[in-house]
Design an enzyme around this catalytic site. Structure first.
Site, PDB file in Angstrom:
ATOM      1  N   SER A 126      -4.962 -11.187  -1.857  1.00 40.97           N
ATOM      2  CA  SER A 126      -6.238 -11.580  -1.263  1.00 40.97           C
ATOM      3  C   SER A 126      -7.393 -11.142  -2.147  1.00 40.97           C
ATOM      4  O   SER A 126      -7.299 -10.121  -2.842  1.00 40.97           O
ATOM      5  CB  SER A 126      -6.336 -10.883   0.092  1.00 40.97           C
ATOM      6  OG  SER A 126      -7.647 -10.901   0.559  1.00 40.97           O
ATOM      7  N   TYR A 150      -5.660  -2.978   5.514  1.00 43.55           N
ATOM      8  CA  TYR A 150      -5.104  -4.292   5.163  1.00 43.55           C
ATOM      9  C   TYR A 150      -5.187  -4.500   3.644  1.00 43.55           C
ATOM     10  O   TYR A 150      -4.192  -4.830   2.992  1.00 43.55           O
ATOM     11  CB  TYR A 150      -5.876  -5.401   5.899  1.00 43.55           C
ATOM     12  CG  TYR A 150      -5.618  -6.784   5.335  1.00 43.55           C
ATOM     13  CD1 TYR A 150      -4.388  -7.411   5.520  1.00 43.55           C
ATOM     14  CD2 TYR A 150      -6.594  -7.464   4.602  1.00 43.55           C
ATOM     15  CE1 TYR A 150      -4.135  -8.674   4.989  1.00 43.55           C
ATOM     16  CE2 TYR A 150      -6.359  -8.719   4.071  1.00 43.55           C
ATOM     17  CZ  TYR A 150      -5.121  -9.328   4.273  1.00 43.55           C
ATOM     18  OH  TYR A 150      -4.881 -10.565   3.736  1.00 43.55           O
ATOM     19  N   LYS A 154      -2.283  -4.720   0.489  1.00 43.10           N
ATOM     20  CA  LYS A 154      -2.184  -5.753  -0.561  1.00 43.10           C
ATOM     21  C   LYS A 154      -2.185  -5.093  -1.951  1.00 43.10           C
ATOM     22  O   LYS A 154      -1.406  -5.486  -2.825  1.00 43.10           O
ATOM     23  CB  LYS A 154      -3.345  -6.752  -0.455  1.00 43.10           C
ATOM     24  CG  LYS A 154      -3.326  -7.598   0.807  1.00 43.10           C
ATOM     25  CD  LYS A 154      -2.173  -8.582   0.818  1.00 43.10           C
ATOM     26  CE  LYS A 154      -2.116  -9.418   2.073  1.00 43.10           C
ATOM     27  NZ  LYS A 154      -0.864 -10.156   2.255  1.00 43.10           N
TER      28      LYS A 154
HETATM   29  P1  NAD Z   1      -0.778 -16.177   9.608  1.00 43.39           P
HETATM   30  O1  NAD Z   1      -0.852 -14.993  10.489  1.00 43.39           O
HETATM   31  O2  NAD Z   1      -1.220 -17.489  10.141  1.00 43.39           O
HETATM   32  O3  NAD Z   1       0.697 -16.342   9.029  1.00 43.39           O
HETATM   33  C1  NAD Z   1       1.559 -15.261   8.821  1.00 43.39           C
HETATM   34  C2  NAD Z   1       2.909 -15.651   9.389  1.00 43.39           C
HETATM   35  O4  NAD Z   1       3.833 -14.595   9.160  1.00 43.39           O
HETATM   36  C3  NAD Z   1       2.887 -15.893  10.896  1.00 43.39           C
HETATM   37  O5  NAD Z   1       3.577 -17.083  11.179  1.00 43.39           O
HETATM   38  C4  NAD Z   1       3.623 -14.681  11.475  1.00 43.39           C
HETATM   39  O6  NAD Z   1       4.290 -15.000  12.674  1.00 43.39           O
HETATM   40  C5  NAD Z   1       4.566 -14.338  10.350  1.00 43.39           C
HETATM   41  N1  NAD Z   1       4.979 -12.925  10.277  1.00 43.39           N
HETATM   42  C6  NAD Z   1       4.189 -11.827  10.239  1.00 43.39           C
HETATM   43  N2  NAD Z   1       4.940 -10.723  10.108  1.00 43.39           N
HETATM   44  C7  NAD Z   1       6.236 -11.128  10.058  1.00 43.39           C
HETATM   45  C8  NAD Z   1       7.468 -10.467   9.904  1.00 43.39           C
HETATM   46  N3  NAD Z   1       7.540  -9.135   9.814  1.00 43.39           N
HETATM   47  N4  NAD Z   1       8.604 -11.206   9.883  1.00 43.39           N
HETATM   48  C9  NAD Z   1       8.561 -12.550   9.989  1.00 43.39           C
HETATM   49  N5  NAD Z   1       7.417 -13.233  10.130  1.00 43.39           N
HETATM   50  C10 NAD Z   1       6.268 -12.529  10.160  1.00 43.39           C
HETATM   51  O7  NAD Z   1      -1.598 -15.802   8.274  1.00 43.39           O
HETATM   52  P2  NAD Z   1      -2.067 -16.748   7.080  1.00 43.39           P
HETATM   53  O8  NAD Z   1      -3.530 -16.924   7.188  1.00 43.39           O
HETATM   54  O9  NAD Z   1      -1.197 -17.920   6.987  1.00 43.39           O
HETATM   55  O10 NAD Z   1      -1.813 -15.766   5.871  1.00 43.39           O
HETATM   56  C11 NAD Z   1      -0.604 -15.778   5.128  1.00 43.39           C
HETATM   57  C12 NAD Z   1      -0.650 -14.670   4.096  1.00 43.39           C
HETATM   58  O11 NAD Z   1      -1.805 -14.842   3.269  1.00 43.39           O
HETATM   59  C13 NAD Z   1      -0.760 -13.271   4.687  1.00 43.39           C
HETATM   60  O12 NAD Z   1       0.031 -12.393   3.914  1.00 43.39           O
HETATM   61  C14 NAD Z   1      -2.228 -12.932   4.527  1.00 43.39           C
HETATM   62  O13 NAD Z   1      -2.442 -11.550   4.414  1.00 43.39           O
HETATM   63  C15 NAD Z   1      -2.580 -13.655   3.250  1.00 43.39           C
HETATM   64  N6  NAD Z   1      -4.005 -13.996   3.135  1.00 43.39           N
HETATM   65  C16 NAD Z   1      -4.595 -14.718   4.135  1.00 43.39           C
HETATM   66  C17 NAD Z   1      -5.955 -15.008   4.040  1.00 43.39           C
HETATM   67  C18 NAD Z   1      -6.660 -15.762   5.142  1.00 43.39           C
HETATM   68  O14 NAD Z   1      -7.895 -15.691   5.187  1.00 43.39           O
HETATM   69  N7  NAD Z   1      -5.969 -16.497   5.991  1.00 43.39           N
HETATM   70  C19 NAD Z   1      -6.697 -14.587   2.919  1.00 43.39           C
HETATM   71  C20 NAD Z   1      -6.045 -13.877   1.921  1.00 43.39           C
HETATM   72  C21 NAD Z   1      -4.686 -13.586   2.041  1.00 43.39           C
HETATM   73  N1  UFG Z   2     -19.269 -14.057   9.627  1.00 45.23           N
HETATM   74  C1  UFG Z   2     -20.315 -14.141  10.508  1.00 45.23           C
HETATM   75  N2  UFG Z   2     -20.023 -14.277  11.831  1.00 45.23           N
HETATM   76  C2  UFG Z   2     -18.758 -14.339  12.311  1.00 45.23           C
HETATM   77  C3  UFG Z   2     -17.690 -14.261  11.387  1.00 45.23           C
HETATM   78  C4  UFG Z   2     -17.990 -14.100  10.050  1.00 45.23           C
HETATM   79  O1  UFG Z   2     -21.486 -14.084  10.120  1.00 45.23           O
HETATM   80  O2  UFG Z   2     -18.554 -14.448  13.532  1.00 45.23           O
HETATM   81  C5  UFG Z   2     -19.582 -13.916   8.186  1.00 45.23           C
HETATM   82  C6  UFG Z   2     -19.046 -12.628   7.606  1.00 45.23           C
HETATM   83  O3  UFG Z   2     -19.980 -11.592   7.769  1.00 45.23           O
HETATM   84  C7  UFG Z   2     -18.843 -13.016   6.138  1.00 45.23           C
HETATM   85  C8  UFG Z   2     -18.505 -14.506   6.205  1.00 45.23           C
HETATM   86  O4  UFG Z   2     -18.925 -14.948   7.484  1.00 45.23           O
HETATM   87  O5  UFG Z   2     -20.052 -12.880   5.465  1.00 45.23           O
HETATM   88  C9  UFG Z   2     -17.016 -14.769   6.056  1.00 45.23           C
HETATM   89  O6  UFG Z   2     -16.326 -13.963   6.976  1.00 45.23           O
HETATM   90  P1  UFG Z   2     -14.771 -14.148   7.289  1.00 45.23           P
HETATM   91  O7  UFG Z   2     -14.409 -13.124   8.298  1.00 45.23           O
HETATM   92  O8  UFG Z   2     -14.492 -15.565   7.579  1.00 45.23           O
HETATM   93  O9  UFG Z   2     -14.084 -13.846   5.867  1.00 45.23           O
HETATM   94  P2  UFG Z   2     -14.071 -12.524   4.991  1.00 45.23           P
HETATM   95  O10 UFG Z   2     -14.628 -12.891   3.652  1.00 45.23           O
HETATM   96  O11 UFG Z   2     -14.689 -11.395   5.666  1.00 45.23           O
HETATM   97  O12 UFG Z   2     -12.519 -12.200   4.920  1.00 45.23           O
HETATM   98  C10 UFG Z   2     -11.526 -13.198   4.686  1.00 45.23           C
HETATM   99  C11 UFG Z   2     -10.225 -12.791   5.370  1.00 45.23           C
HETATM  100  C12 UFG Z   2      -9.666 -11.552   4.735  1.00 45.23           C
HETATM  101  C13 UFG Z   2      -9.539 -11.738   3.275  1.00 45.23           C
HETATM  102  C14 UFG Z   2     -10.858 -12.160   2.678  1.00 45.23           C
HETATM  103  C15 UFG Z   2     -10.713 -12.458   1.229  1.00 45.23           C
HETATM  104  O13 UFG Z   2     -10.444 -12.536   6.738  1.00 45.23           O
HETATM  105  O14 UFG Z   2      -8.378 -11.338   5.237  1.00 45.23           O
HETATM  106  O15 UFG Z   2     -11.327 -13.339   3.336  1.00 45.23           O
HETATM  107  O16 UFG Z   2      -9.634 -13.299   1.012  1.00 45.23           O
HETATM  108  F1  UFG Z   2      -9.157 -10.580   2.720  1.00 45.23           F
END
Ligand code: NAD
Ligand code: UFG
Length: 340
Positions: A126, A150, A154
């Protein structure tokens, strides 16, 4: 050669979109997901979109004995590891839950990959690993530093993968650092389904738009940015999915350990996102300015040169399309996957 990939967390938001990309490119998939943050219906819909079937193991990746069954019973040549917890705020309150799930699942997968000689591994990292970036756009060479449990999980996993790769020069490992994935598959059949009140900006906006939530709170308007709100690099989840296919192809060239940012390289402020959504949906989004959210960095957006040069990765969707697709998904599925 026909490839088969083990996808952990395949029912989740990014996993389900990546399954569509893989299956559409004739790559077979095996999914391990315990549905702790997703629903089986997501996989059914992936099958509906692609007209291909998915072999599912509803297992917890932290249960090594069960996970070994998957390795014993199947032949696959790569692992894409999405499974993990991802809520930054919750990780501050219950850090051990995050360390256990994110670290143990990865450790199990790596140990089994070693035992069964599966030598290609993609990990979901991330942009959060950049902490407060010293300069933007932030490049893969920047120092990594986490501000939440978190993010620490990572960083630790990245270190684990780096050490593992040093000890195994014939292994190929891609660490993909996602920026802010938003949007949904253009069909409106799969998308993001937050449980409870969304933490992230776009799902919050779509729930305000559909009337589930009364208004959006903008977290801070006194940041050193043009309009005072934070800047992020929002990337369409389908572009992100495509990045995984390109990374997989890179691994099959025996590239060793590689690290890539997956973003668009463009930063948008919170207010710009609200306005883009209003334009895409034709609706007004009521919002008010609130205090800053702890842990937010003023701006973060990706340097995309490396992914472009080495993977040929270029994001295709613009912010307007991201908002349109997020809105289509929300409208077609007001109750998420429970609808049908
Ligand atoms: P998500 O929660 O939608 O998907 C994660 C999936 O993993 C879910 O289906 C959950 O049921 C499954 N899971 C969790 N723990 C498990 C376990 N122990 N065994 C089996 N299944 C398990 O999340 P996402 O947004 O699709 O994110 C996927 C990956 O990308 C994550 O590792 C997350 O940290 C990373 N990531 C997400 C974002 C974001 O903003 N969505 C940003 C950066 C990184
Ligand atoms: N924000 C608001 N109001 C809300 C939600 C968010 O103003 O109700 C703002 C936040 O302050 C930030 C921007 O919108 O400035 C984006 O916020 P998000 O929560 O959507 O995203 P972040 O950048 O904080 O974090 C996301 C994921 C993390 C990941 C990160 C970088 O949640 O898991 O992107 O990949 F680590």
């Amino acid at each position: 050669m026909r490839h088969c990939v083990l996808v952990t967390g395949g029912a989740g938001y990014i996993g389900s979109h990546t399954l569509v990309e893989l299956l559409s490119n004739e790559i077979e998939v095996i999914v391990v997901d315990n549905f702790c943050n997703s629903s089986k219906e997501a996989l059914r819909r992936v099958e509906e979109i692609t007209k291909k079937s998915i072999k599912l193991y509803p297992y917890d990746c932290c249960d090594k004995e069960l996970l070994e069954e998957v390795f014993r019973q199947n032949t696959f040549d790569a692992v894409i590891h999405f499974a993990g917890y991802k809520a930054v705020g919750e990780s501050v309150r219950v850090p051990l839950k995050y360390f256990r799930n994110n670290l143990i699942s990865t450790l199990n997968l790596l140990e089994l990959s070693e035992k069964y000689q599966v030598k290609n591994f993609i990990f979901s990292s991330s942009a959060t690993v950049y902490g407060v970036p010293k300069t933007v756009p932030v490049s893969e060479e920047s120092e990594i530093f986490a501000m939440s449990p978190y993010g620490q999980s990572k960083c630790m996993i990245e270190q684990m993968l780096t050490s593992f790769s040093k000890a195994h020069s014939d292994w190929n490992i891609a660490i993909l650092r996602y920026f802010n994935p938003i949007g949904a598959h253009p069909s409106g059949k799969i998308g993001e389904e937050p449980r409870g009140i969304p933490n992230n900006l776009l799902p919050y906006i779509t729930q305000v738009a559909i009337g589930k939530l009364p208004y959006l709170t903008v977290f801070g308007k006194d940041y050193p940015t043009e309009d005072g709100t934070c800047i992020r690099d929002y990337i369409h989840v389908c572009d992100l999915a495509c990045g995984h296919l390109l990374a997989l192809r890179k691994l099959y060239t025996n590239c060793g350990r590689v690290v890539y940012n997956l973003g668009t390289g463009k930063g948008y402020s919170v207010l710009e996102v609200i306005h883009a959504f209003e334009e895409a949906s034709g609706l007004k989004i009521p919002y008010q300015i609130g205090p800053r959210r702890e842990g937010d960095v003023p701006q973060n957006f990706a340097s995309v040169e490396k992914a472009k040069k080495e993977l040929n990765f270029v994001a295709k969707y613009d912010l307007h399309q991201m908002c349109e697709d997020a809105w289509r998904w929300q409208q077609k599925n007001p109750k998420g996957y429970q609808e049908e």
